[in-house]
Design a protein around this motif. Structure first.
Motif, mmCIF file in Angstrom:
data_model
loop_
_atom_site.group_PDB
_atom_site.id
_atom_site.type_symbol
_atom_site.label_atom_id
_atom_site.label_comp_id
_atom_site.label_asym_id
_atom_site.label_seq_id
_atom_site.Cartn_x
_atom_site.Cartn_y
_atom_site.Cartn_z
ATOM 1 N N SER A 105 -3.264 -5.411 -4.157
ATOM 2 C CA SER A 105 -4.557 -4.728 -4.031
ATOM 3 C C SER A 105 -4.598 -3.442 -4.862
ATOM 4 N N HIS A 106 -3.511 -2.741 -4.979
ATOM 5 C CA HIS A 106 -3.510 -1.516 -5.785
ATOM 6 C C HIS A 106 -3.542 -1.824 -7.272
ATOM 7 N N CYS A 112 3.876 7.182 -0.401
ATOM 8 C CA CYS A 112 2.535 6.714 -0.014
ATOM 9 C C CYS A 112 1.609 7.829 0.513
ATOM 10 N N CYS A 127 -1.082 9.913 -1.746
ATOM 11 C CA CYS A 127 -2.465 9.470 -1.972
ATOM 12 C C CYS A 127 -3.209 9.250 -0.658
ATOM 13 N N HIS A 128 -2.484 8.928 0.413
ATOM 14 C CA HIS A 128 -3.171 8.541 1.647
ATOM 15 C C HIS A 128 -3.383 9.665 2.644
ATOM 16 N N HIS A 131 1.693 -4.069 5.617
ATOM 17 C CA HIS A 131 0.598 -4.166 4.651
ATOM 18 C C HIS A 131 1.078 -4.995 3.473
ATOM 19 N N LYS A 165 -8.040 8.326 -5.520
ATOM 20 C CA LYS A 165 -8.195 7.271 -6.516
ATOM 21 C C LYS A 165 -8.384 7.889 -7.906
HETATM 22 C C1 HEC Z 1 -2.129 6.623 -6.555
HETATM 23 C C2 HEC Z 1 -2.549 6.696 -5.193
HETATM 24 C C3 HEC Z 1 -2.041 5.690 -4.194
HETATM 25 C C4 HEC Z 1 -0.739 5.372 -3.894
HETATM 26 C C5 HEC Z 1 0.520 5.898 -4.539
HETATM 27 C C6 HEC Z 1 -0.785 4.426 -2.806
HETATM 28 N N1 HEC Z 1 -2.083 4.147 -2.470
HETATM 29 FE FE1 HEC Z 1 -2.721 2.851 -1.030
HETATM 30 N N2 HEC Z 1 -4.641 3.096 -1.639
HETATM 31 C C7 HEC Z 1 -5.071 4.048 -2.548
HETATM 32 C C8 HEC Z 1 -6.505 3.951 -2.671
HETATM 33 C C9 HEC Z 1 -7.390 4.808 -3.564
HETATM 34 C C10 HEC Z 1 -6.929 2.888 -1.800
HETATM 35 C C11 HEC Z 1 -8.332 2.365 -1.580
HETATM 36 C C12 HEC Z 1 -8.623 1.300 -2.586
HETATM 37 C C13 HEC Z 1 -10.027 0.799 -2.473
HETATM 38 O O1 HEC Z 1 -10.917 1.484 -2.944
HETATM 39 O O2 HEC Z 1 -10.176 -0.244 -1.872
HETATM 40 C C14 HEC Z 1 -5.734 2.398 -1.151
HETATM 41 C C15 HEC Z 1 -5.720 1.384 -0.208
HETATM 42 C C16 HEC Z 1 -4.647 1.121 0.626
HETATM 43 C C17 HEC Z 1 -4.682 0.296 1.819
HETATM 44 C C18 HEC Z 1 -5.884 -0.420 2.380
HETATM 45 C C19 HEC Z 1 -5.834 -1.914 2.129
HETATM 46 C C20 HEC Z 1 -5.700 -2.270 0.681
HETATM 47 O O3 HEC Z 1 -4.715 -2.934 0.367
HETATM 48 O O4 HEC Z 1 -6.529 -1.864 -0.149
HETATM 49 C C21 HEC Z 1 -3.414 0.296 2.340
HETATM 50 C C22 HEC Z 1 -2.943 -0.420 3.584
HETATM 51 C C23 HEC Z 1 -2.596 1.109 1.469
HETATM 52 N N3 HEC Z 1 -3.355 1.591 0.445
HETATM 53 C C24 HEC Z 1 -1.240 1.325 1.652
HETATM 54 C C25 HEC Z 1 -0.426 1.964 0.730
HETATM 55 C C26 HEC Z 1 1.016 2.004 0.809
HETATM 56 C C27 HEC Z 1 1.830 1.355 1.892
HETATM 57 C C28 HEC Z 1 1.453 2.739 -0.262
HETATM 58 C C29 HEC Z 1 2.880 3.087 -0.642
HETATM 59 C C30 HEC Z 1 3.742 1.959 -0.903
HETATM 60 C C31 HEC Z 1 0.281 3.146 -1.022
HETATM 61 N N4 HEC Z 1 -0.834 2.644 -0.393
HETATM 62 C C32 HEC Z 1 0.339 3.917 -2.179
HETATM 63 C C33 HEC Z 1 -4.280 4.936 -3.253
HETATM 64 C C34 HEC Z 1 -2.898 4.912 -3.285
#
Ligand code: HEC
Ligand code: HEC
Ligand code: HEC
Ligand code: HEC
Ligand code: HEC
Ligand code: HEC
Ligand code: HEC
Ligand code: HEC
Ligand code: HEC
Length: 448
Positions: free
Chosen positions: A219-220, A236, A239-240, A213, A330
């Motif tokens: 994106s975050h 990760c 939150c996921h 990814h 989120k």
């Molecule tokens: C604080 C909470 C949080 C953390 C920590 C977090 N994520 Fe996310 N992530 C989210 C949210 C909420 C979304 C959806 C965002 C949206 O509305 O598009 C998301 C979306 C994604 C997506 C979907 C594609 C994109 O880029 O939007 C991927 C893949 C992803 N995260 C991977 C990861 C990975 C790998 C990690 C650890 C390195 C991580 N996330 C850490 C909350 C988090």
């Protein structure tokens, strides 16, 4: 007419043998072994009394990646004269697997070298009879090319990590693998196959997530201020895996190189010192934690041990319940509110000799004091101690994109200066209290 049938028959035989041509023709020596061993139901008893099945399918062996390897390349200790006529001696299935796995070295040096440093190999050295050696993950007689996508049910890890496998097979990645039969990652895509380390040790898993990814950092950042920092302090799945329970892990790290500390060899001290510091056996209080750290550092020969906070999910199963992105956490308030649930459960950990964490629970009240004390590195914005600022941040988030950018920058600046001030204040308080504890114990020693 008769000749014609003979001709057709001949063609059929030719066709059949060319269908086999995909597997190779086996040598006489292999066929000789298989003459006895390709019999259903052939088996023997080990000295431990277990049944060892001995049937090998010629067809499967012919189609395996080892079809050009002779039986005796791996089975080099059979007595060619007596074998099959006199009973064999096999101590136990486990002994047999461990012994046989040594045979891989001659042709797969690289894998063997890597494997030696894994958590599984460490467990075996420690006497585990459950951790896998080569032949627990690979069947030498039927092994297929790794280029062929392993169907879900044949993933080797499933047999031993059953609960995790069940969770994984229903999460985004497992489903992706079932649905498309291809792209969804399997266990070894995140954990590797021959470099498997304890899951909470180091950053290998996170780095593997980011390898697939690639855009997550960017994106975050669109909605999460300082995403890089959040990634550092939050695993990760926190939150996921939206339904998971969360907790704070206070990892013991080296004050200089910031790497996780590993329990020393010989006489272990983490559990002993934690037990003795935790007088009520109900989790360490603030004072008890200080005592523990002091004692630990007194006995420590290396650099000082300090603490590094990290949010994680509470069980291995929960780490494998990743949901589609629309269900990810989120809402900032999940963490940034007074009394936020992830901060109600706290463990102190050190990496054990095999890398898996040794844990001791800590009272939740400890967090607000030590986060401010400077002894907890890289884990700061805890809801309960910083409610005002974090509420302010929430306001920014709801007020829209532009404000996010402007506000974020201001907030960070504010954060910094306030944080520094608070830090200094609390740090000196903490140093003071540590000093107090030290001089108190000095007085006690003098008094004796
Ligand atoms: C604080 C909470 C949080 C953390 C920590 C977090 N994520 Fe996310 N992530 C989210 C949210 C909420 C979304 C959806 C965002 C949206 O509305 O598009 C998301 C979306 C994604 C997506 C979907 C594609 C994109 O880029 O939007 C991927 C893949 C992803 N995260 C991977 C990861 C990975 C790998 C990690 C650890 C390195 C991580 N996330 C850490 C909350 C988090
Ligand atoms: C004449 C039949 C026969 C032939 C040929 C034969 N085996 Fe066996 N094999 C047996 C029998 C029977 C046993 C079980 C002995 C017992 O019950 O103790 C056995 C046991 C084994 C075992 C498990 C016990 C051990 O000794 O390690 C292995 C491995 C094995 N055979 C491999 C081979 C290989 C490789 C070859 C060819 C080089 C081969 N066998 C040829 C009959 C045969
Ligand atoms: C690449 C190495 C390799 C080759 C080639 C190989 N074996 Fe094995 N064999 C093993 C290993 C490793 C085991 C132990 C499996 C375990 O852990 O139970 C084994 C186990 C066995 C057993 C005991 C039953 C079992 O499946 O555990 C028999 C019988 C056997 N082999 C026969 C053969 C015969 C016959 C051939 C040739 C046709 C052959 N092997 C080729 C590695 C090999
Ligand atoms: C915990 C399970 C596990 C153990 C133990 C294990 N492997 Fe593997 N191995 C795998 C998986 C899964 C793959 C395929 C996927 C991959 O490479 O990521 C693989 C791939 C391979 C490959 C082909 C690809 C490559 O990396 O060269 C070889 C050869 C191999 N293993 C040999 C060994 C040997 C030799 C041992 C013992 C030292 C061993 N394996 C121990 C799980 C394991
Ligand atoms: C005498 C040499 C030899 C021994 C010993 C041997 N292998 Fe192999 N192995 C091979 C060869 C040759 C291949 C085919 C490699 C290729 O064509 O890429 C292979 C392929 C493999 C593969 C699939 C690799 C791929 O690229 O998909 C695995 C997994 C594997 N071996 C595991 C083992 C294990 C486990 C042992 C020990 C029980 C073992 N091997 C012992 C020669 C050996
Ligand atoms: C033959 C059984 C067996 C197989 C197969 C197996 N494991 Fe393990 N594994 C164990 C045992 C036993 C432990 C130690 C107990 C525990 O922590 O669950 C362990 C521990 C682990 C750990 C460390 C746990 C921690 O606390 O961090 C990881 C990670 C792991 N295994 C991943 C895998 C992966 C990935 C595979 C497949 C490529 C696999 N295992 C295949 C038996 C196995
Ligand atoms: C998408 C990546 C990913 C996949 C696929 C994956 N894991 Fe994990 N695994 C993780 C993460 C992340 C953790 C938790 C690490 C942490 O502490 O932050 C974890 C933790 C673990 C642990 C330690 C559990 C504990 O008690 O602490 C084991 C064992 C494990 N995984 C085995 C497996 C097995 C077996 C599979 C396949 C069925 C698998 N994993 C598939 C990412 C993955
Ligand atoms: C081997 C590559 C690979 C690895 C490693 C990997 N993923 Fe994935 N991930 C995928 C694929 C493929 C999909 C399904 C297609 C998609 O949605 O992008 C997916 C889907 C997701 C989704 C759902 C995205 C959505 O659009 O709903 C999330 C969240 C996610 N992964 C998080 C993680 C996390 C967290 C890790 C590490 C613990 C990780 N992934 C490791 C390949 C990978
Ligand atoms: C899963 C828990 C979690 C969620 C959800 C979360 N945070 Fe955080 N956040 C943390 C933790 C833990 C830290 C502490 C990082 C540190 O200072 O070491 C932090 C730190 C911060 C910081 C300080 C960053 C810095 O540069 O020092 C800001 C600002 C922040 N979060 C804003 C937000 C906002 C806005 C959201 C919602 C969009 C959010 N967080 C969602 C856990 C979370």
């Amino acid at each position: 007419m008769k000749d014609f049938f003979v001709f057709v028959f001949f063609l059929l035989v030719l066709g059949a043998s060319s269908a086999f041509a995909e597997g190779v023709e086996l040598d006489e020596a292999e066929l000789a072994c298989l003459k006895c061993h390709d019999k259903a139901g052939l088996k023997m008893k080990t000295e431990k009394g277990e049944t060892l099945p001995l049937s090998i399918s010629t067809q499967a062996f012919r189609e395996s990646m080892h079809n050009k390897t002779s039986c005796e390349d791996c089975h080099d200790n059979l007595d060619s004269k007596e074998h099959g006529k006199e009973p064999s001696h096999v101590a136990s299935k486990r002994e047999f697997s461990l012994e046989m796995s040594k045979s891989c070295t001659s042709c797969h040096k690289e894998n063997v070298k890597l494997y030696v440093d894994t958590v599984h190999a460490a467990l075996i050295r420690d006497g585990s009879d459950k951790a896998p050696t080569c032949s627990d993950c690979h069947n030498s007689h039927t092994v297929k090319s790794v280029k062929i996508v392993t169907p879900l049910e044949q993933i080797p890890c499933a047999r031993c990590h059953e609960d995790i496998f069940k969770a994984y097979s229903k999460d985004v990645h497992g489903l992706e693998r079932v649905a498309k039969g291809k792209t969804g990652p399997q266990c070894s895509d995140c954990h590797s196959a021959h470099s498997i380390q304890a899951a909470s040790l180091g950053d290998a898993i996170k780095n593997n997530c980011v390898k697939c990814h690639k855009d997550v950092a960017v994106s975050h950042e669109d909605w999460l201020p300082n995403a890089a920092l959040h990634f550092d302090v939050i695993s990760c799945p926190v939150c996921h895996a939206p339904d998971a329970q969360r907790r704070v892990n206070l990892r013991m790290i080296d004050s200089v190189d910031k790497k996780q500390l590993i329990e020393q060899k010989g006489v272990p001290k983490f559990e002993r010192l934690a037990q003795s510091a935790d007088q009520q056996k109900a989790g360490m209080s603030e004072q008890e934690l200080k005592t523990f750290l002091k004692e630990f550092n007194l006995e420590n020969t290396g650099n000082k041990a300090i603490l590094n906070g990290r949010l994680e999910v509470r069980s291995g199963v929960q780490a494998h319940q990743l949901a589609e992105k629309s269900r990810a956490i989120k809402d900032c308030r999940v963490c940034h509110t007074a009394g936020a649930t992830p901060f109600q459960s706290i463990v102190l950990t050190i990496a054990g000799q095999d890398g898996r964490p040794l844990r001791h629970s800590v009272e939740k009240e400890v967090l607000s004091s030590i986060t401010a004390g400077g002894s907890l590195h890289g884990f700061y914005a805890i809801g309960s101690t910083r409610i005002k600022l974090l509420d302010y941040l929430l306001l920014i988030v709801v007020s829209g994109v532009l404000l996010v950018i402007v506000g974020h920058m201001t907030a960070r600046r504010m954060f910094r200066s306030r944080r520094e001030k608070l830090k200094e204040q609390r740090h000196s308080d903490f140093m003071q209290s540590q000093f107090d504890a030290e001089s108190q114990s000095e007085n006690e020693t003098k008094g004796k």
